[in-house]
Write a protein that holds these residues in place. Structure first.
Motif, PDB file in Angstrom:
ATOM      1  N   ALA A 136       2.690  12.613  12.438  1.00 13.64           N
ATOM      2  CA  ALA A 136       2.400  11.298  11.859  1.00 13.64           C
ATOM      3  C   ALA A 136       3.687  10.513  11.591  1.00 13.64           C
ATOM      4  O   ALA A 136       3.674   9.287  11.535  1.00 13.64           O
ATOM      5  CB  ALA A 136       1.591  11.462  10.566  1.00 13.64           C
ATOM      6  N   HIS A 156       5.505  10.829   8.813  1.00  6.28           N
ATOM      7  CA  HIS A 156       5.717  10.614   7.380  1.00  6.28           C
ATOM      8  C   HIS A 156       5.091  11.767   6.603  1.00  6.28           C
ATOM      9  O   HIS A 156       4.281  12.510   7.141  1.00  6.28           O
ATOM     10  CB  HIS A 156       5.111   9.282   6.933  1.00  6.28           C
ATOM     11  CG  HIS A 156       3.630   9.161   7.193  1.00  6.28           C
ATOM     12  ND1 HIS A 156       2.684   9.584   6.306  1.00  6.28           N
ATOM     13  CD2 HIS A 156       2.946   8.677   8.268  1.00  6.28           C
ATOM     14  CE1 HIS A 156       1.469   9.351   6.805  1.00  6.28           C
ATOM     15  NE2 HIS A 156       1.604   8.801   8.005  1.00  6.28           N
ATOM     16  N   GLU A 190      -3.159   0.392   0.795  1.00  6.44           N
ATOM     17  CA  GLU A 190      -3.515   0.964   2.090  1.00  6.44           C
ATOM     18  C   GLU A 190      -3.231  -0.033   3.217  1.00  6.44           C
ATOM     19  O   GLU A 190      -2.748   0.340   4.290  1.00  6.44           O
ATOM     20  CB  GLU A 190      -4.986   1.400   2.170  1.00  6.44           C
ATOM     21  CG  GLU A 190      -5.184   2.139   3.493  1.00  6.44           C
ATOM     22  CD  GLU A 190      -6.591   2.468   3.901  1.00  6.44           C
ATOM     23  OE1 GLU A 190      -7.536   1.797   3.471  1.00  6.44           O
ATOM     24  OE2 GLU A 190      -6.737   3.402   4.708  1.00  6.44           O
ATOM     25  N   HIS A 203      -0.966   0.860   6.319  1.00  5.94           N
ATOM     26  CA  HIS A 203      -1.539   0.768   7.665  1.00  5.94           C
ATOM     27  C   HIS A 203      -0.698  -0.140   8.557  1.00  5.94           C
ATOM     28  O   HIS A 203      -0.432   0.181   9.721  1.00  5.94           O
ATOM     29  CB  HIS A 203      -2.975   0.261   7.562  1.00  5.94           C
ATOM     30  CG  HIS A 203      -3.661   0.144   8.884  1.00  5.94           C
ATOM     31  ND1 HIS A 203      -4.143   1.240   9.573  1.00  5.94           N
ATOM     32  CD2 HIS A 203      -3.919  -0.934   9.663  1.00  5.94           C
ATOM     33  CE1 HIS A 203      -4.677   0.834  10.714  1.00  5.94           C
ATOM     34  NE2 HIS A 203      -4.559  -0.475  10.792  1.00  5.94           N
ATOM     35  N   ARG A 249       2.330  -0.647   8.409  1.00  8.90           N
ATOM     36  CA  ARG A 249       3.579   0.053   8.751  1.00  8.90           C
ATOM     37  C   ARG A 249       3.323   1.227   9.690  1.00  8.90           C
ATOM     38  O   ARG A 249       4.240   1.989   9.998  1.00  8.90           O
ATOM     39  CB  ARG A 249       4.258   0.565   7.485  1.00  8.90           C
ATOM     40  CG  ARG A 249       4.771  -0.559   6.602  1.00  8.90           C
ATOM     41  CD  ARG A 249       5.285   0.024   5.302  1.00  8.90           C
ATOM     42  NE  ARG A 249       5.806  -1.023   4.444  1.00  8.90           N
ATOM     43  CZ  ARG A 249       6.931  -0.921   3.745  1.00  8.90           C
ATOM     44  NH1 ARG A 249       7.658   0.173   3.795  1.00  8.90           N
ATOM     45  NH2 ARG A 249       7.336  -1.907   2.996  1.00  8.90           N
ATOM     46  N   LEU A 274       1.309   3.908   9.119  1.00  3.84           N
ATOM     47  CA  LEU A 274       1.122   5.201   8.458  1.00  3.84           C
ATOM     48  C   LEU A 274      -0.361   5.553   8.382  1.00  3.84           C
ATOM     49  O   LEU A 274      -1.224   4.668   8.325  1.00  3.84           O
ATOM     50  CB  LEU A 274       1.731   5.179   7.042  1.00  3.84           C
ATOM     51  CG  LEU A 274       3.262   5.355   6.970  1.00  3.84           C
ATOM     52  CD1 LEU A 274       3.988   4.126   7.490  1.00  3.84           C
ATOM     53  CD2 LEU A 274       3.702   5.645   5.543  1.00  3.84           C
ATOM     54  N   ALA A 275      -0.651   6.834   8.363  1.00  3.23           N
ATOM     55  CA  ALA A 275      -2.028   7.314   8.254  1.00  3.23           C
ATOM     56  C   ALA A 275      -2.440   7.314   6.787  1.00  3.23           C
ATOM     57  O   ALA A 275      -1.768   7.925   5.951  1.00  3.23           O
ATOM     58  CB  ALA A 275      -2.149   8.724   8.819  1.00  3.23           C
ATOM     59  N   SER A 276      -3.523   6.625   6.478  1.00  5.81           N
ATOM     60  CA  SER A 276      -3.923   6.451   5.081  1.00  5.81           C
ATOM     61  C   SER A 276      -5.436   6.428   4.971  1.00  5.81           C
ATOM     62  O   SER A 276      -6.143   6.183   5.950  1.00  5.81           O
ATOM     63  CB  SER A 276      -3.367   5.117   4.561  1.00  5.81           C
ATOM     64  OG  SER A 276      -3.857   4.053   5.376  1.00  5.81           O
ATOM     65  N   TYR A 277      -5.933   6.680   3.749  1.00  3.36           N
ATOM     66  CA  TYR A 277      -7.377   6.596   3.514  1.00  3.36           C
ATOM     67  C   TYR A 277      -7.645   6.420   2.030  1.00  3.36           C
ATOM     68  O   TYR A 277      -6.977   7.032   1.196  1.00  3.36           O
ATOM     69  CB  TYR A 277      -8.092   7.865   4.018  1.00  3.36           C
ATOM     70  CG  TYR A 277      -9.585   7.694   4.068  1.00  3.36           C
ATOM     71  CD1 TYR A 277     -10.160   6.704   4.868  1.00  3.36           C
ATOM     72  CD2 TYR A 277     -10.440   8.482   3.302  1.00  3.36           C
ATOM     73  CE1 TYR A 277     -11.532   6.513   4.909  1.00  3.36           C
ATOM     74  CE2 TYR A 277     -11.817   8.303   3.340  1.00  3.36           C
ATOM     75  CZ  TYR A 277     -12.352   7.317   4.140  1.00  3.36           C
ATOM     76  OH  TYR A 277     -13.718   7.121   4.180  1.00  3.36           O
ATOM     77  N   VAL A 313      -2.439  12.960   5.764  1.00  3.16           N
ATOM     78  CA  VAL A 313      -2.838  11.578   5.460  1.00  3.16           C
ATOM     79  C   VAL A 313      -2.388  11.210   4.039  1.00  3.16           C
ATOM     80  O   VAL A 313      -2.458  12.034   3.129  1.00  3.16           O
ATOM     81  CB  VAL A 313      -4.375  11.426   5.581  1.00  3.16           C
ATOM     82  CG1 VAL A 313      -4.846  10.044   5.149  1.00  3.16           C
ATOM     83  CG2 VAL A 313      -4.840  11.746   7.006  1.00  3.16           C
TER      84      VAL A 313
END
Lengths: 209, 209
Positions: free
Chosen positions: A25, A27, A50, A54, A56, A58-61, A102
């Motif tokens: 990922a 990060h 978020e 996103h 940038r 990056l994986a997010s939730y 994540v």
């Protein structure tokens, strides 16, 4: 993404680890645990953070009432045991997302210190970032976006945090934002600055154990 | 990853969607639901598939007994209600991972059709891919990696799938692998081929609704 054929797969009996997923990922992963009164702006801020993560790449939730209350935690009520179980499950799911690489953002009132400490204890040191979304009760009540404070004052909702049940302020939150005094942009910037200095936004080899 | 400053964040009140996360990841997300007898090789295959997905740069995560039984589903027993609740929670968590843009692989016996159908119903059409890891009972019992069949035969474990409780074979699984007749590499290749033809391994604009 590679598009190689599947004919020459060679299997080695190993499993993909958290570090592997973070490396891919680009990060580190963590829990951003937003806590505060109803109406303080937890969900709004979590979604705004978020959005920035996103953008940038990056994986997010985000875990919040919308995707938890009627799904995983369907059937849980508001009594003490169910309240604890509600937060425990959210903490366990957050841990799985961290393991998956994540950055997971949780937005729940989570008024009790013991419940938040349990969630913190599930992940490794540095992976739990408590964000106290501070806002005076009077201001939350004035906003009353969902009309809940009015109902609570009329006694139609029992055990309502801030009215008929306590909110235990975090003693040592990693981040405090004051939603009645800061713009949403300022609050997002504060969270991002923390993540940056904590080394979450990149993956460096030194993280490999 | 961008390393721009945080000073000029501009916030728009929208939320990041599943499609946004899939677009960023560069592939669609789905549940690969591995089902089969104890010892059939579900967890081994799920981990081998994840290894291949990871090497291709895709976001993936395996849910199995190791990270669920002592975490999210701690406290659940083996009675009928708890068994249903066990699979329901796994289905709900799988749904969250799909929403997060991750290819999630679940490896649980999940012997009842109704439980698997419930899990299928939680996600959109095409997002639930049932992988039947087929293996004759005699072969699973011969392997008996965890010594569970021996205990079940001695009556020390009640309600053991295949011995004292039924295994309901999938009627229309998306994928069948025969772990006693195929190598692990062949089984992984079969799963990857399915994902490829189903359009999961890439993200194309036509998926935008």
């Amino acid at each position: 993404m590679a598009k190689e054929g599947v004919a020459h797969i060679v299997w080695h009996p190993t499993t993909v680890t958290k570090a592997d997923r973070q490396r891919r990922a680009g990060h580190k992963s963590c829990v951003l645990w937003f806590t505060g009164l109803s109406g303080a702006g937890k969900s709004t801020l979590a979604n705004a953070v978020e959005q920035e993560l996103h953008q940038r790449g990056l994986a997010s939730y985000v875990l919040d009432g919308d995707n938890i209350r009627h799904g995983l935690n369907k059937g849980l009520g508001f009594g003490e045991e169910d309240r604890k179980e509600n937060i425990r499950r959210i903490g366990e799911v957050a841990k799985l997302f961290v393991d998956a690489g994540v950055i997971v953002l949780t937005a729940f009132i989570s008024p009790y210190r013991s419940d938040r400490e349990l969630a913190r204890s599930l992940v490794e040191a540095g992976e739990f970032i408590e964000v106290y979304v501070k806002c005076p009760l009077e201001e939350c009540e004035r906003r009353d976006v969902k009309g809940l404070y009015e109902k609570a004052r009329r006694g139609e909702i029992g055990q309502f945090t801030g009215i008929s049940a306590p909110y235990e302020e975090p003693l040592q939150p990693e981040i405090v934002v004051e939603s009645s005094e800061q713009t949403i942009e300022e609050s997002v910037a504060a969270v991002l600055a923390y993540l940056e200095q904590a080394g979450i936004l990149t993956y460096e080899k030194k993280h490999d154990a």
